[in-house]
Design a protein around this motif. Structure first.
Motif, PDB file in Angstrom:
ATOM      1  N   GLU A  13       0.846  -1.195   0.000  1.00 38.96           N
ATOM      2  CA  GLU A  13       0.000   0.000   0.000  1.00 38.96           C
ATOM      3  C   GLU A  13       0.881   1.244   0.000  1.00 38.96           C
ATOM      4  OE1 GLU A  13      -3.612   0.228   1.226  1.00 38.96           O
ATOM      5  OE2 GLU A  13      -3.935  -1.879   0.765  1.00 38.96           O
ATOM      6  N   LYS A  14       0.510   2.222  -0.852  1.00 44.88           N
ATOM      7  CA  LYS A  14       1.304   3.446  -0.971  1.00 44.88           C
ATOM      8  C   LYS A  14       0.402   4.656  -1.106  1.00 44.88           C
ATOM      9  CE  LYS A  14       5.192   1.124  -3.152  1.00 44.88           C
ATOM     10  NZ  LYS A  14       6.279   1.310  -4.105  1.00 44.88           N
ATOM     11  N   GLU A  15       0.982   5.835  -0.854  1.00 46.21           N
ATOM     12  CA  GLU A  15       0.288   7.114  -1.027  1.00 46.21           C
ATOM     13  C   GLU A  15       1.158   8.014  -1.884  1.00 46.21           C
ATOM     14  OE1 GLU A  15      -1.018   9.202   2.423  1.00 46.21           O
ATOM     15  OE2 GLU A  15      -2.002   7.450   3.283  1.00 46.21           O
ATOM     16  N   LEU A  16       0.494   8.895  -2.646  1.00 46.99           N
ATOM     17  CA  LEU A  16       1.210   9.795  -3.545  1.00 46.99           C
ATOM     18  C   LEU A  16       0.422  11.078  -3.697  1.00 46.99           C
ATOM     19  CD1 LEU A  16       3.425  10.149  -5.809  1.00 46.99           C
ATOM     20  CD2 LEU A  16       1.780   9.108  -7.361  1.00 46.99           C
ATOM     21  N   PHE A  65      -3.087  -2.105 -16.035  1.00 52.05           N
ATOM     22  CA  PHE A  65      -2.432  -1.771 -14.773  1.00 52.05           C
ATOM     23  C   PHE A  65      -2.391  -2.964 -13.819  1.00 52.05           C
ATOM     24  CE2 PHE A  65      -2.471   2.396 -16.474  1.00 52.05           C
ATOM     25  CZ  PHE A  65      -1.440   3.069 -15.832  1.00 52.05           C
ATOM     26  N   LYS A  66      -3.363  -3.849 -13.928  1.00 51.98           N
ATOM     27  CA  LYS A  66      -3.324  -5.079 -13.134  1.00 51.98           C
ATOM     28  C   LYS A  66      -2.116  -5.928 -13.533  1.00 51.98           C
ATOM     29  CE  LYS A  66      -7.600  -6.061 -11.825  1.00 51.98           C
ATOM     30  NZ  LYS A  66      -8.957  -6.433 -12.086  1.00 51.98           N
ATOM     31  N   LYS A  67      -1.859  -6.012 -14.850  1.00 50.36           N
ATOM     32  CA  LYS A  67      -0.701  -6.771 -15.344  1.00 50.36           C
ATOM     33  C   LYS A  67       0.615  -6.164 -14.877  1.00 50.36           C
ATOM     34  CE  LYS A  67      -2.899  -8.528 -19.511  1.00 50.36           C
ATOM     35  NZ  LYS A  67      -2.966  -8.433 -20.981  1.00 50.36           N
ATOM     36  N   LEU A  68       0.643  -4.847 -14.698  1.00 50.34           N
ATOM     37  CA  LEU A  68       1.855  -4.183 -14.220  1.00 50.34           C
ATOM     38  C   LEU A  68       2.108  -4.421 -12.732  1.00 50.34           C
ATOM     39  CD1 LEU A  68       1.596  -0.683 -15.970  1.00 50.34           C
ATOM     40  CD2 LEU A  68       3.073  -2.599 -16.603  1.00 50.34           C
ATOM     41  N   GLY A  69       1.103  -4.924 -12.019  1.00 44.88           N
ATOM     42  CA  GLY A  69       1.268  -5.208 -10.592  1.00 44.88           C
ATOM     43  C   GLY A  69       0.507  -4.263  -9.678  1.00 44.88           C
ATOM     44  N   PHE A  70      -0.338  -3.411 -10.266  1.00 51.54           N
ATOM     45  CA  PHE A  70      -1.122  -2.486  -9.449  1.00 51.54           C
ATOM     46  C   PHE A  70      -2.412  -3.154  -8.988  1.00 51.54           C
ATOM     47  CE2 PHE A  70       1.487   0.457 -11.856  1.00 51.54           C
ATOM     48  CZ  PHE A  70       1.862   1.368 -10.891  1.00 51.54           C
ATOM     49  N   GLY A  71      -2.821  -2.798  -7.796  1.00 47.04           N
ATOM     50  CA  GLY A  71      -4.117  -3.223  -7.286  1.00 47.04           C
ATOM     51  C   GLY A  71      -5.040  -2.028  -7.322  1.00 47.04           C
ATOM     52  N   LYS A  72      -5.544  -1.668  -6.173  1.00 47.21           N
ATOM     53  CA  LYS A  72      -6.454  -0.526  -6.049  1.00 47.21           C
ATOM     54  C   LYS A  72      -5.706   0.774  -6.347  1.00 47.21           C
ATOM     55  CE  LYS A  72      -6.697   1.056  -1.996  1.00 47.21           C
ATOM     56  NZ  LYS A  72      -6.821   1.407  -0.614  1.00 47.21           N
TER      57      LYS A  72
END
Length: 88
Positions: A13-16, A65-72
């Protein structure tokens, strides 16, 4: 005005901080933050926009973006502060 993006990348989980002055959308911002080149994706997105509806573009984006490894990937809710409490 800057907003905060909440996202998951490779199960972390990250914030930006995000502003429309710097990026067209939150997906471009998180890709840049993670050092991912999405130029080919953006070209394909434009082609899909030219011939399809919004749902097709959204589905393509979400799957890519799912394939790139992103979730929510979402904007953090704004805090509604009452009158006179703007800077507390």
């Amino acid at each position: 005005m800057a907003r905060t993006i909440l996202y998951t990348y490779k199960k972390q989980e990250k914030e930006l901080l995000f502003s429309y002055q710097n990026h067209r959308n939150i997906h471009e911002a998180v890709a840049e933050a993670e050092g991912i080149d999405i130029r080919d994706y953006l070209k394909m997105e434009q082609q899909i926009e030219a011939v399809s509806d919004t749902k097709a573009v959204r589905d393509y984006r979400d799957n890519y973006f799912k394939k790139l490894g992103f979730g929510k990937i979402t904007l953090k809710q704004k805090e509604n502060k009452g009158v006179g409490h703007k800077y507390d």
